[in-house]
Scaffold this motif. Structure first.
Motif, PDB file in Angstrom:
ATOM      1  N   GLY A   1       0.020 -14.136 -16.995  1.00 14.56           N
ATOM      2  CA  GLY A   1       1.391 -13.947 -17.754  1.00 14.56           C
ATOM      3  C   GLY A   1       1.768 -12.411 -17.761  1.00 14.56           C
ATOM      4  O   GLY A   1       2.866 -11.977 -17.347  1.00 14.56           O
ATOM      5  N   VAL A   2       0.671 -11.479 -17.890  1.00 20.34           N
ATOM      6  CA  VAL A   2       1.237 -10.217 -17.688  1.00 20.34           C
ATOM      7  C   VAL A   2       1.485  -9.702 -16.212  1.00 20.34           C
ATOM      8  O   VAL A   2       2.264  -8.895 -16.169  1.00 20.34           O
ATOM      9  N   MET A   3       0.726 -10.310 -15.333  1.00 14.70           N
ATOM     10  CA  MET A   3       1.257  -9.829 -13.982  1.00 14.70           C
ATOM     11  C   MET A   3       2.296 -10.504 -13.597  1.00 14.70           C
ATOM     12  O   MET A   3       3.390  -9.745 -12.824  1.00 14.70           O
ATOM     13  N   ASN A   4       3.045 -11.687 -14.071  1.00 13.53           N
ATOM     14  CA  ASN A   4       4.301 -12.066 -13.992  1.00 13.53           C
ATOM     15  C   ASN A   4       5.390 -11.131 -14.375  1.00 13.53           C
ATOM     16  O   ASN A   4       6.355 -11.140 -13.708  1.00 13.53           O
ATOM     17  N   ILE A   5       5.277 -10.979 -15.769  1.00 18.23           N
ATOM     18  CA  ILE A   5       6.026  -9.949 -16.341  1.00 18.23           C
ATOM     19  C   ILE A   5       6.366  -8.570 -15.521  1.00 18.23           C
ATOM     20  O   ILE A   5       7.467  -8.145 -15.215  1.00 18.23           O
ATOM     21  N   LEU A   6       5.325  -8.213 -15.205  1.00 17.51           N
ATOM     22  CA  LEU A   6       5.239  -6.892 -14.517  1.00 17.51           C
ATOM     23  C   LEU A   6       5.824  -7.005 -13.164  1.00 17.51           C
ATOM     24  O   LEU A   6       6.729  -5.898 -12.780  1.00 17.51           O
ATOM     25  N   LEU A   7       5.521  -8.010 -12.495  1.00 21.71           N
ATOM     26  CA  LEU A   7       6.063  -8.128 -11.209  1.00 21.71           C
ATOM     27  C   LEU A   7       7.930  -8.566 -11.257  1.00 21.71           C
ATOM     28  O   LEU A   7       8.584  -8.136 -10.456  1.00 21.71           O
ATOM     29  N   ILE A   8       8.065  -9.234 -12.180  1.00 21.63           N
ATOM     30  CA  ILE A   8       9.558  -9.555 -12.733  1.00 21.63           C
ATOM     31  C   ILE A   8      10.306  -8.069 -12.774  1.00 21.63           C
ATOM     32  O   ILE A   8      11.321  -7.866 -12.308  1.00 21.63           O
ATOM     33  N   CYS A   9       9.656  -7.262 -13.730  1.00 20.58           N
ATOM     34  CA  CYS A   9      10.270  -6.066 -14.180  1.00 20.58           C
ATOM     35  C   CYS A   9      10.373  -5.071 -12.959  1.00 20.58           C
ATOM     36  O   CYS A   9      11.488  -4.383 -12.725  1.00 20.58           O
ATOM     37  N   VAL A  10       9.255  -5.114 -12.100  1.00 21.88           N
ATOM     38  CA  VAL A  10       9.279  -4.083 -10.912  1.00 21.88           C
ATOM     39  C   VAL A  10      10.275  -4.350  -9.980  1.00 21.88           C
ATOM     40  O   VAL A  10      11.005  -3.843  -9.421  1.00 21.88           O
ATOM     41  N   SER A  11      10.347  -5.853  -9.752  1.00 22.75           N
ATOM     42  CA  SER A  11      11.386  -6.375  -8.633  1.00 22.75           C
ATOM     43  C   SER A  11      12.807  -5.930  -9.077  1.00 22.75           C
ATOM     44  O   SER A  11      13.826  -5.630  -8.263  1.00 22.75           O
ATOM     45  N   ILE A  12      13.263  -6.375 -10.414  1.00 21.83           N
ATOM     46  CA  ILE A  12      14.571  -5.900 -10.939  1.00 21.83           C
ATOM     47  C   ILE A  12      14.660  -4.559 -11.004  1.00 21.83           C
ATOM     48  O   ILE A  12      15.912  -4.050 -10.460  1.00 21.83           O
ATOM     49  N   MET A  13      13.833  -3.656 -11.241  1.00 22.48           N
ATOM     50  CA  MET A  13      14.095  -2.165 -11.235  1.00 22.48           C
ATOM     51  C   MET A  13      14.381  -1.903  -9.865  1.00 22.48           C
ATOM     52  O   MET A  13      15.262  -0.883  -9.638  1.00 22.48           O
ATOM     53  N   VAL A  14      13.339  -2.362  -8.990  1.00 27.85           N
ATOM     54  CA  VAL A  14      13.721  -1.735  -7.587  1.00 27.85           C
ATOM     55  C   VAL A  14      14.977  -2.019  -6.986  1.00 27.85           C
ATOM     56  O   VAL A  14      15.775  -1.167  -6.601  1.00 27.85           O
ATOM     57  N   ALA A  15      15.335  -3.563  -7.117  1.00 22.77           N
ATOM     58  CA  ALA A  15      16.680  -3.863  -6.560  1.00 22.77           C
ATOM     59  C   ALA A  15      17.747  -3.168  -7.193  1.00 22.77           C
ATOM     60  O   ALA A  15      18.796  -2.709  -6.740  1.00 22.77           O
ATOM     61  N   CYS A  16      17.659  -3.185  -8.697  1.00 19.92           N
ATOM     62  CA  CYS A  16      18.740  -2.543  -9.505  1.00 19.92           C
ATOM     63  C   CYS A  16      19.248  -1.219  -8.902  1.00 19.92           C
ATOM     64  O   CYS A  16      20.101  -0.505  -9.082  1.00 19.92           O
ATOM     65  N   SER A  17      18.035  -0.265  -8.976  1.00 19.41           N
ATOM     66  CA  SER A  17      17.842   1.183  -8.669  1.00 19.41           C
ATOM     67  C   SER A  17      18.630   1.318  -7.173  1.00 19.41           C
ATOM     68  O   SER A  17      19.411   2.298  -7.081  1.00 19.41           O
ATOM     69  N   LEU A  18      18.363   0.513  -6.243  1.00 21.46           N
ATOM     70  CA  LEU A  18      18.699   0.917  -4.991  1.00 21.46           C
ATOM     71  C   LEU A  18      20.156   0.594  -4.907  1.00 21.46           C
ATOM     72  O   LEU A  18      20.850   1.525  -4.127  1.00 21.46           O
ATOM     73  N   GLY A  19      20.537  -0.590  -5.646  1.00 23.19           N
ATOM     74  CA  GLY A  19      22.085  -1.011  -5.594  1.00 23.19           C
ATOM     75  C   GLY A  19      22.993   0.254  -6.420  1.00 23.19           C
ATOM     76  O   GLY A  19      23.853   0.647  -6.164  1.00 23.19           O
ATOM     77  N   PHE A  20      22.176   0.839  -7.463  1.00 33.31           N
ATOM     78  CA  PHE A  20      22.965   1.799  -8.178  1.00 33.31           C
ATOM     79  C   PHE A  20      23.172   3.122  -7.501  1.00 33.31           C
ATOM     80  O   PHE A  20      24.123   3.668  -7.436  1.00 33.31           O
ATOM     81  N   TRP A  21      21.993   3.583  -7.061  1.00 27.52           N
ATOM     82  CA  TRP A  21      21.921   4.935  -6.488  1.00 27.52           C
ATOM     83  C   TRP A  21      22.720   4.820  -5.091  1.00 27.52           C
ATOM     84  O   TRP A  21      23.351   5.979  -4.761  1.00 27.52           O
ATOM     85  N   TRP A  22      22.800   3.803  -4.438  1.00 33.56           N
ATOM     86  CA  TRP A  22      23.700   3.825  -3.119  1.00 33.56           C
ATOM     87  C   TRP A  22      25.112   3.677  -3.724  1.00 33.56           C
ATOM     88  O   TRP A  22      25.734   4.651  -2.777  1.00 33.56           O
ATOM     89  N   ASN A  23      25.581   3.167  -4.561  1.00 35.72           N
ATOM     90  CA  ASN A  23      26.973   3.328  -5.005  1.00 35.72           C
ATOM     91  C   ASN A  23      27.024   4.820  -5.750  1.00 35.72           C
ATOM     92  O   ASN A  23      28.273   5.072  -5.731  1.00 35.72           O
ATOM     93  N   LYS A  24      26.124   5.232  -6.058  1.00 35.70           N
ATOM     94  CA  LYS A  24      26.331   6.610  -7.054  1.00 35.70           C
ATOM     95  C   LYS A  24      27.054   7.799  -6.083  1.00 35.70           C
ATOM     96  O   LYS A  24      27.480   8.833  -6.503  1.00 35.70           O
ATOM     97  N   ARG A  25      26.301   7.444  -4.721  1.00 34.59           N
ATOM     98  CA  ARG A  25      26.417   8.416  -3.483  1.00 34.59           C
ATOM     99  C   ARG A  25      27.895   8.556  -3.508  1.00 34.59           C
ATOM    100  O   ARG A  25      28.639   9.598  -3.341  1.00 34.59           O
TER     101      ARG A  25
END
Length: 732
Positions: free
Chosen positions: A607-631
């Protein structure tokens, strides 16, 4: 566009049918067995079929909804859709309001869906019990009651020498055990099934509070209007989970198994984790009741963050495999929450404020022209100098069409936070700059006000706020688009005459004077606590200009102009990254240890590994989309700053500019001529509504609970078929 929406709704119907079939014998013993036989793999184990059945359809709907909303935004067909909707008399009847005790004001459609959801819970519970009770045999009951009852008959049994007698005696003991112990076995079954029914509520719990949801607009819903569904689901869920826990405590005491309360199994249900999850939920639940939430909002706000512990310990309690049933709603909520977190880290340009005598402010922000929103939208505001953690929702008063470069919100000083803000900005020596962070805007994907012949807007106090944005939007429609607009009758109730200055906010603080002479406007203002005017007509509104820093940016769409497409890409890409990560981890680390038996590798670690992977996947995808549009947003921000200059003021050395509005101006005169003020009385709303003879009367109400109920009762009475009710509520 209709095909995409139809496909998403078809998947939703299939998803609901899956929930209907889940408790049945056919699903568990036949369908699920076949699905697992074809989908269980060394990459996802038994978790794979659950994600395929319960997670994939919802995420598919979310992606399809994102595409649909992007196309709808580009199509510019909202007004025509509003006119078509008005011709559907059957739908109009189903939208009539009803007042249901404990539910408040609901439409017949909402009540019908609520009843169907309760029917789903009842159906699931009874079906689960029917299937499970059929499995309670004398052998299973005897096995559970053996330690308790066998000694009672031990002497008698062994005293019988005949094998025939011993056989008969053995069967007799078995029957006696069943009679004594069957209620305990059934209680065990009931307790388990109460938890399973509660999981249905948990699966839908996070959909209404996902503010940037791409699923809710498919059904004509917004997050702010759907908060009540979250409240309903929360109450039902906690009632079921609490009953689940109480029944198990009784069962353990009755069977002398109280040690089960301290059980943290390695590869089974962890009771301690379930108890901690329930405890977190109970603390949240206790602060949600209106008596506590309204009087001690900060306690409610902070304790609600215990949802993190609630979900984490829930995963430890049942395992990640079963958690995948409720995963999609929480997954979409996490994406929305992290995007809001990224947006909230940026300071925005607060360029001016209008200070009213009634402890009311209008904050005016700079915004990019790419940011568009509809009337009645809201925005969450945080002022770090007052509180770094408190976020408060406020209705937007501006129109993104009429004021393409400015965004305004009205704040009434009614709580400690808003009163502190008023003191800061209304002092004799006001600050020349204020750090402000925002989240939003959030609102309906479209509005259909043009379908009415007349709009009757009933408000109490600061409830006039959403009607200001509607008024400005209609001004733009008649002045710029040259379209026919409905008549407007505003019935505004105020406590004191100082509150009348809120009507000044109907006129924007910026831009060329607007001409609303072609708009038929009538304002009936009622001052209930005064018999005559008690304020000076001069200096009612004071405009204060601020000096934002160069680092403060305009409010921009968080994912750019094509935000819905970006949201769909983030949902799909993050989930693919999660699947690849968990698949590789399972195949090369967990599977060699567990071999898909679920009896070796600990549930908690998985469960811990699944939670961590979910959070990391979401953070990476959201950050890339956010910073791309922030430019791109950074380029727009520089252009806006260059246009505004050092300060948006005529004279750089002046903090006060246009302090008092010119009463002789044409818009101001037109507004004054449209207002009738009544002192020391309340409006006869029933009479005023029944006097409207137009065929299609839109009735909007925003204000105290009693006012909304009064107007809803009038519109639902059936005495006037031309009244179409809509309640605008922002009770968080």
């Amino acid at each position: 566009m209709k095909i995409i929406k139809g496909l998403a709704i078809l998947v939703f119907v299939g998803y609901l049918f899956l929930w209907v079939m889940t408790p049945t014998y056919v699903f568990k013993q036949k369908w699920l067995v076949r699905v697992r036989a074809h989908t269980t793999s060394t990459y996802f184990g038994t978790q794979g079929p659950t994600m395929l059945l319960y997670s994939f359809p919802v995420l598919f709907m979310a992606v399809m909804g994102s595409v649909y909303l992007h196309l709808r935004k580009k199509s510019n067909q909202n007004r025509n859709e509003g006119q078509k909707e008005a011709t559907n008399s059957n739908l109009t009847i189903w939208r009539r309001p009803m007042i249901v005790k404990s539910l408040g004001i609901v439409s017949k459609i909402e009540l019908a869906f609520f009843i169907m959801f309760i029917a789903l819970l009842v159906w699931s519970f009874t079906t689960y019990l029917h299937v499970s009770f059929a499995k309670i045999t004398p052998q299973s009951a005897a096995k559970k009651g053996e330690k308790v009852y066998v000694n009672r008959y031990l002497t008698f049994t062994f005293s019988c020498s005949s094998s025939l007698v011993r056989s008969i005696t053995s069967n007799l003991i078995l029957c006696l055990v069943v009679l004594d112990d069957s209620w305990e076995s059934k209680l065990d079954s009931v307790a388990l099934r109460l938890g399973l029914i509660g999981n249905i509520c948990l699966a839908f719990l996070f959909f209404p509070v996902t503010r940037g949801s791409s699923i809710l607009p498919l059904f004509g819903l917004t997050s702010e209007a759907s908060v009540k569904y979250h409240i309903w689901l929360g109450h039902i869920m906690m009632t079921l989970f609490s009953s689940h826990g109480v029944c198990y405590i009784i069962y353990w005491i009755a069977t002398n198994q109280t040690s089960e309360m301290l059980k943290w199994a390695k590869t089974d249900i962890s009771n301690v984790a379930g108890e901690l999850s329930l405890l977190s939920g109970l603390v949240m639940w206790a602060t949600t009741f209106p008596q506590i939430r309204r009087k001690m909002f900060e306690i409610f706000f902070y304790t609600h963050h215990l949802y993190i512990l609630f979900i984490v310990f829930f995963v430890f309690h049942v395992g990640i495999g079963y958690t995948s049933i409720m995963l999609p709603g929480f997954y979409l909520f996490l994406i929305d929450r992290f995007l809001r977190f990224l947006q909230s880290k940026e300071n925005v340009r607060l360029i001016s404020t209008r200070v009213l005598l009634s402890e009311t402010l209008e904050l005016n922000f700079s915004k990019s022209q790419d940011l568009s929103y509809t009337p009645t939208s809201i925005m969450f505001i945080n002022v770090p100098s007052i509180s770094k953690t408190q976020w408060h929702p406020f209705t937007i008063t501006s129109s993104s069409n009429l004021e393409p470069e400015k965004l305004s919100v009205m704040i009434k000083g009614e709580g400690s936070w808003s009163k502190k803000l008023y003191q800061i900005l209304s002092s004799p020596n006001p600050v020349d700059r204020l750090d402000v962070c925002v989240e939003g805007p959030y609102g309906p994907i479209s509005t259909n006000f043009l379908r009415h012949d007349i709009l009757v807007m009933v408000s109490g106090g600061s409830g006039i706020t959403p009607f200001i944005s509607i008024f400005r939007e209609l001004v733009f429609t008649v002045e710029t688009l040259k379209c026919k607009t409905p008549k407007i009758l505003m019935i505004s109730v105020f406590k004191d005459s100082s509150d009348l200055t809120m009507l000044e906010l109907l006129l924007p603080a910026f831009g060329a004077p607007m001409d609303f002479s072609k708009l038929e406007l009538q304002i009936e203002a009622y001052v209930t606590r005064e018999k005559q005017p008690a304020i000076d007509d001069k200096k009612q509104v004071r405009t204060i200009w601020l000096k934002p820093n160069s680092s403060d940016g305009p409010i921009t769409p968080i994912l750019g102009q094509n935000g819905w497409l970006w949201l769909g890409a983030i949902i799909s890409c993050s989930f693919v990254v999660f699947l690849l990560s968990i698949g590789l981890l399972t195949r090369f680390y967990i599977y060699p240890i567990d071999k898909n038996t679920n009896k070796v590798y600990p549930y908690g670690s998985k469960g811990v590994m699944n939670i961590l992977l979910i959070c990391v996947s979401i953070m990476v995808a959201c950050s890339l989309g956010f910073w791309w549009n922030k430019r791109k947003n950074a380029i727009d921000s520089k252009q806006i700053q260059n246009m505004e200059g050092a300060t948006p003021v005529g004279s750089p050395n002046s903090l006060f500019f246009n302090a008092e509005r010119e009463l002789e101006s044409l818009p101001q005169q037109s507004l004054i001529q449209s207002i009738n003020i009544h002192y020391g009385e309340r409006p006869n709303v029933k009479r005023m509504l029944f006097e409207q003879k137009e065929s299609n009367v839109g009735v909007l109400v925003c204000g105290p609970k009693n006012m909304k109920h009064e107007v809803a009762n009038i519109c639902s009475s059936g005495l006037a078929s031309n009244l179409h009710f809509e309640s605008i509520s922002f009770n968080w």
